[in-house]
Design a protein around this motif. Sequence first.
Motif, PDB file in Angstrom:
ATOM      1  N   TYR A  27       0.844  -1.205   0.000  1.00 27.99           N
ATOM      2  CA  TYR A  27       0.000   0.000   0.000  1.00 27.99           C
ATOM      3  C   TYR A  27       0.876   1.251   0.000  1.00 27.99           C
ATOM      4  N   THR A  28       1.921   1.252   0.841  1.00 31.61           N
ATOM      5  CA  THR A  28       2.811   2.406   0.935  1.00 31.61           C
ATOM      6  C   THR A  28       3.551   2.641  -0.378  1.00 31.61           C
ATOM      7  N   ALA A  29       4.039   1.552  -0.977  1.00 32.39           N
ATOM      8  CA  ALA A  29       4.798   1.682  -2.223  1.00 32.39           C
ATOM      9  C   ALA A  29       3.931   2.190  -3.361  1.00 32.39           C
ATOM     10  N   LEU A  30       2.735   1.623  -3.522  1.00 27.33           N
ATOM     11  CA  LEU A  30       1.903   1.931  -4.687  1.00 27.33           C
ATOM     12  C   LEU A  30       1.097   3.223  -4.518  1.00 27.33           C
ATOM     13  N   HIS A  31       0.527   3.425  -3.356  1.00 29.91           N
ATOM     14  CA  HIS A  31      -0.315   4.608  -3.162  1.00 29.91           C
ATOM     15  C   HIS A  31       0.481   5.818  -2.679  1.00 29.91           C
ATOM     16  N   THR A  32       1.251   5.641  -1.603  1.00 28.63           N
ATOM     17  CA  THR A  32       1.949   6.784  -1.003  1.00 28.63           C
ATOM     18  C   THR A  32       3.105   7.264  -1.864  1.00 28.63           C
ATOM     19  N   HIS A  33       3.920   6.332  -2.362  1.00 31.97           N
ATOM     20  CA  HIS A  33       5.114   6.720  -3.109  1.00 31.97           C
ATOM     21  C   HIS A  33       4.861   6.868  -4.607  1.00 31.97           C
ATOM     22  N   ALA A  34       4.212   5.887  -5.224  1.00 29.58           N
ATOM     23  CA  ALA A  34       4.097   5.858  -6.689  1.00 29.58           C
ATOM     24  C   ALA A  34       2.826   6.520  -7.208  1.00 29.58           C
ATOM     25  N   HIS A  35       1.875   6.849  -6.339  1.00 34.58           N
ATOM     26  CA  HIS A  35       0.614   7.495  -6.753  1.00 34.58           C
ATOM     27  C   HIS A  35      -0.049   6.706  -7.893  1.00 34.58           C
ATOM     28  N   MET A  36      -0.227   5.421  -7.644  1.00 32.76           N
ATOM     29  CA  MET A  36      -0.802   4.510  -8.635  1.00 32.76           C
ATOM     30  C   MET A  36      -2.190   4.956  -9.072  1.00 32.76           C
ATOM     31  N   ALA A  37      -2.500   4.773 -10.362  1.00 33.24           N
ATOM     32  CA  ALA A  37      -3.816   5.101 -10.903  1.00 33.24           C
ATOM     33  C   ALA A  37      -4.153   4.115 -12.013  1.00 33.24           C
ATOM     34  N   HIS A  49       7.958   6.343 -11.628  1.00 26.11           N
ATOM     35  CA  HIS A  49       8.359   6.257 -10.219  1.00 26.11           C
ATOM     36  C   HIS A  49       9.056   4.927  -9.976  1.00 26.11           C
ATOM     37  N   TRP A  50      10.242   4.991  -9.423  1.00 26.63           N
ATOM     38  CA  TRP A  50      10.975   3.796  -9.019  1.00 26.63           C
ATOM     39  C   TRP A  50      10.970   3.744  -7.498  1.00 26.63           C
ATOM     40  N   VAL A  51      10.325   2.714  -6.945  1.00 25.60           N
ATOM     41  CA  VAL A  51      10.257   2.524  -5.493  1.00 25.60           C
ATOM     42  C   VAL A  51      11.220   1.397  -5.147  1.00 25.60           C
ATOM     43  N   THR A  52      12.238   1.703  -4.378  1.00 26.38           N
ATOM     44  CA  THR A  52      13.272   0.727  -4.072  1.00 26.38           C
ATOM     45  C   THR A  52      13.335   0.434  -2.578  1.00 26.38           C
ATOM     46  N   SER A  53      13.653  -0.800  -2.253  1.00 24.58           N
ATOM     47  CA  SER A  53      13.886  -1.187  -0.861  1.00 24.58           C
ATOM     48  C   SER A  53      15.373  -1.383  -0.601  1.00 24.58           C
ATOM     49  N   SER A 101      12.512  12.831 -16.312  1.00 28.58           N
ATOM     50  CA  SER A 101      11.751  13.484 -15.238  1.00 28.58           C
ATOM     51  C   SER A 101      11.150  12.441 -14.302  1.00 28.58           C
ATOM     52  N   ALA A 102      11.939  11.400 -14.045  1.00 30.40           N
ATOM     53  CA  ALA A 102      11.503  10.293 -13.197  1.00 30.40           C
ATOM     54  C   ALA A 102      12.024  10.485 -11.778  1.00 30.40           C
ATOM     55  N   SER A 103      11.474   9.700 -10.847  1.00 30.78           N
ATOM     56  CA  SER A 103      11.844   9.851  -9.443  1.00 30.78           C
ATOM     57  C   SER A 103      12.191   8.497  -8.826  1.00 30.78           C
ATOM     58  N   VAL A 104      13.011   8.564  -7.773  1.00 31.27           N
ATOM     59  CA  VAL A 104      13.364   7.388  -6.982  1.00 31.27           C
ATOM     60  C   VAL A 104      12.938   7.642  -5.544  1.00 31.27           C
ATOM     61  N   THR A 105      12.176   6.716  -4.963  1.00 31.31           N
ATOM     62  CA  THR A 105      11.792   6.837  -3.560  1.00 31.31           C
ATOM     63  C   THR A 105      12.179   5.559  -2.829  1.00 31.31           C
ATOM     64  N   PHE A 106      12.453   5.693  -1.552  1.00 36.87           N
ATOM     65  CA  PHE A 106      12.904   4.566  -0.746  1.00 36.87           C
ATOM     66  C   PHE A 106      11.752   4.070   0.121  1.00 36.87           C
ATOM     67  N   LEU A 107      11.555   2.754   0.091  1.00 37.88           N
ATOM     68  CA  LEU A 107      10.487   2.132   0.867  1.00 37.88           C
ATOM     69  C   LEU A 107      11.050   1.666   2.205  1.00 37.88           C
ATOM     70  N   ASN A 108      10.628   2.326   3.272  1.00 32.61           N
ATOM     71  CA  ASN A 108      11.005   1.942   4.623  1.00 32.61           C
ATOM     72  C   ASN A 108       9.751   1.428   5.317  1.00 32.61           C
ATOM     73  N   SER A 109       9.700   0.135   5.579  1.00 33.45           N
ATOM     74  CA  SER A 109       8.495  -0.474   6.139  1.00 33.45           C
ATOM     75  C   SER A 109       8.198   0.004   7.554  1.00 33.45           C
ATOM     76  N   GLU A 110       9.182   0.595   8.228  1.00 29.43           N
ATOM     77  CA  GLU A 110       8.993   1.025   9.610  1.00 29.43           C
ATOM     78  C   GLU A 110       8.615   2.494   9.733  1.00 29.43           C
ATOM     79  N   VAL A 111       8.462   3.194   8.615  1.00 31.61           N
ATOM     80  CA  VAL A 111       8.298   4.644   8.696  1.00 31.61           C
ATOM     81  C   VAL A 111       7.034   5.042   9.439  1.00 31.61           C
TER      82      VAL A 111
END
Length: 339
Positions: free
Chosen positions: A127-137, A248-252, A270-280
């Motif tokens: 949920y965090t990776a797809l909705h919060t970070h990648a803004h999936m649609a 959007h690239w979501v990496t662990s 114009s792409a982005s990299v975000t880090f997935l921290n499961s404890e955030v």
Amino acid sequence: MKGLYCRASASDAEPEFVIQDTVSVLCSHQVRVQVKACGLSPLDLKLLGDMGMLRDLIPVGREIAGVVLQGHKHSFHSLIKPLQTHPINTQGNFICVFFCFCSAVQKPEKLSSVCVAGGLRDGLCAYTALHTHAHMAAGHTLLVMDGASSFGLMCVQLASYHGVKVLTTSHTPQTHTFLEQLRPSVAKVIPVYKDSSDLLSVVLEETGGLGVDIIIDSGVRLQEESSEGMKLLPHKHDIISVLGVGGHWVTSHKDLQLDPPDCRLLHLKSASVTFLNSEVWTMSSAQQGRYLHILKDIVEKMSTGVLRPQPEEAVPLYEATVAMETVQRQQKKKAVVQL
């Protein structure tokens, strides 16, 4: 009372897991929970050290399904305990946690405690990776690395539910067969165990040369030459190459290093990299309301069959130390303790 602990080593040796006697007294700001099932996930000892929470004995097992007996509503609940809390104990299978720090949601009666404890954390990460970070649609294209893993499977199901075209990779012939059975939820399964160099050509063919909108990895290779276990992971340049414009690239990957050519390519797209921290979510109390909403939505999707976690064979508490050692050693593996 007895609880499952991790005895962290000061050296690079593997941590030791033990069942240790503990004392827990309920105070006015705590809830008392009778545990029915508990999920075991790998401990991030470096994160605990960075947060100043590293102790000689670290409580293990934080994804809980059970009955709140005292301090709140007396009903079945699912919760993820904060990083610093009391462990499971064997005298009545109770835990005591500060209610202002734990995040509890109602568990539907038809949903088993083992299922919730085994899938809650992976559902939260997806949920965090797809909705919060990648803004999936709806209409997006998603590439999930290792879609047969417990986390990857949750990403595949959640994305498919929202109308996203899903591509994924398989690491063994067995997982390839499993993922093929998920069609039409999965549009394409790419077998990287044969030749990982096929990833770029297959993805570009599936997307008409445009690349994917979202990539979720399960680890990346930073160098061309790597160990045998790293060969199944994609190279960072391949990931950036298959990423579409505005993607959007979501990496662990905790120690990701991007060279100037990699950054230049991301800039051109114009792409982005975000880090997935499961404890955030449990490390900060700033968005607890949003966190509870996410947990509630995950549990509801599990009860309706939208999210089906990988079935985990539950083990009794006396086998918890062996199960946790396996989980910590293999990292991506999970286990569930049933009490």
